[in-house]
Write a protein that holds these residues in place. Sequence first.
Motif, PDB file in Angstrom:
ATOM      1  N   HIS A  80     -14.844 -42.667   5.284  1.00 40.34           N
ATOM      2  CA  HIS A  80     -14.714 -42.797   6.741  1.00 40.34           C
ATOM      3  C   HIS A  80     -15.778 -43.808   7.168  1.00 40.34           C
ATOM      4  O   HIS A  80     -16.978 -43.563   6.998  1.00 40.34           O
ATOM      5  CB  HIS A  80     -14.910 -41.442   7.427  1.00 40.34           C
ATOM      6  N   GLU A 138     -19.141 -43.281   9.027  1.00 41.06           N
ATOM      7  CA  GLU A 138     -20.105 -42.345   8.446  1.00 41.06           C
ATOM      8  C   GLU A 138     -20.993 -43.104   7.454  1.00 41.06           C
ATOM      9  O   GLU A 138     -20.983 -42.826   6.249  1.00 41.06           O
ATOM     10  CB  GLU A 138     -19.363 -41.191   7.770  1.00 41.06           C
ATOM     11  N   ARG A 148     -13.598 -44.668  11.756  1.00 42.24           N
ATOM     12  CA  ARG A 148     -13.199 -43.693  10.725  1.00 42.24           C
ATOM     13  C   ARG A 148     -12.106 -44.301   9.842  1.00 42.24           C
ATOM     14  O   ARG A 148     -12.156 -44.218   8.624  1.00 42.24           O
ATOM     15  CB  ARG A 148     -12.692 -42.424  11.420  1.00 42.24           C
ATOM     16  N   HIS A 174     -19.986 -37.094   3.377  1.00 48.78           N
ATOM     17  CA  HIS A 174     -19.470 -37.298   4.738  1.00 48.78           C
ATOM     18  C   HIS A 174     -20.536 -36.929   5.754  1.00 48.78           C
ATOM     19  O   HIS A 174     -21.505 -36.220   5.438  1.00 48.78           O
ATOM     20  CB  HIS A 174     -18.240 -36.399   4.978  1.00 48.78           C
ATOM     21  N   HIS A 213     -20.174 -35.845   9.993  1.00 40.80           N
ATOM     22  CA  HIS A 213     -19.294 -35.755  11.162  1.00 40.80           C
ATOM     23  C   HIS A 213     -20.017 -35.256  12.398  1.00 40.80           C
ATOM     24  O   HIS A 213     -20.923 -34.417  12.305  1.00 40.80           O
ATOM     25  CB  HIS A 213     -18.112 -34.822  10.848  1.00 40.80           C
TER      26      HIS A 213
HETATM   27 ZN   LIG Z   1     -15.690 -37.975   6.881  1.00 43.30          ZN
END
Ligand SMILES: [Zn+2]
Length: 279
Positions: free
Chosen positions: A84, A87, A129, A169, A171
């Motif tokens: 993504h 990130e 993303r 990741h 978020h």
């Molecule tokens: Zn992610």
Amino acid sequence: MRNTLSVVQAASAWETGMRATPRRSLAELLAPLDRVAVHSPNIVVNRDARFKVDGESYVLPRYLFVGPRGGDAPIRIGIFAAIHGNEPEGAYATAQFLQFLEIYAELAAGYCLSIYPVCNPTGFEDNTRHSRRGKDLNREFWSQSSEPEVGLLQAELTSHSFHGIISLHAHESNDGFYGIVNGPTLNKNLIEPALQAADAFLPLDKREWIDGFPARHSVVRESLPGVLSAPPVARPRPFEIVLEAPKGHPAYLTECAFVAALQSILTGYRKFIAYARNL
Ligand SMILES: [Zn+2]
């Protein structure tokens, strides 16, 4: 330099009626890694995985870190970040991790680590993303995707037949650091110490439901179809761990949390392998 915008890029964005948003610099992320790699006997840089988007050429960068020999065949681990593009925390953490290993190579004894700092180069540049082709690449795996990044990553996942796969990741919706694991108990035995290690730097996400899934002790045991994973036919199944960081914390703490968790997983899995080989 980060966030620079060339006259050509600005003119092109103006012509196409797009807002001229500065791109995040891939070159700036990778430059310190390449500098370390030049003098390192342990790091191999690979720029063979190339693709094109709207006529622009991109590379899916890979760094191979070969740890000191551990006595047996090397354990192959894949570490994947920034699938993504918004990130970048994972990307910067893998860069820190590589530089850390360069100093403390013994921590990777017995390992051959394939590190992919940026799995979504166009999204990383655009801070989105999705990829520039508008796809959430982390929903496209093993479903005959026509996305070039996914094809390249699937080829890596197939050819290396990793013993373990770790994805990073970060978020907005995360309350704290947590892990996602699938399958056997081994994963649980690896994730719990990894979370304890990360807890020294970031709070853990203690909620009973995280991202729509039930969670226990900051661990979710389900994931969505199409996420980056081992080939469906791979046997034995590798361990698969997703490390999820919260956003909004100082970058160095987030990077330390990821590095500490990664280090813990390497240490834990080496113990498991040594135990299994002595059975
Ligand atoms: Zn992610």
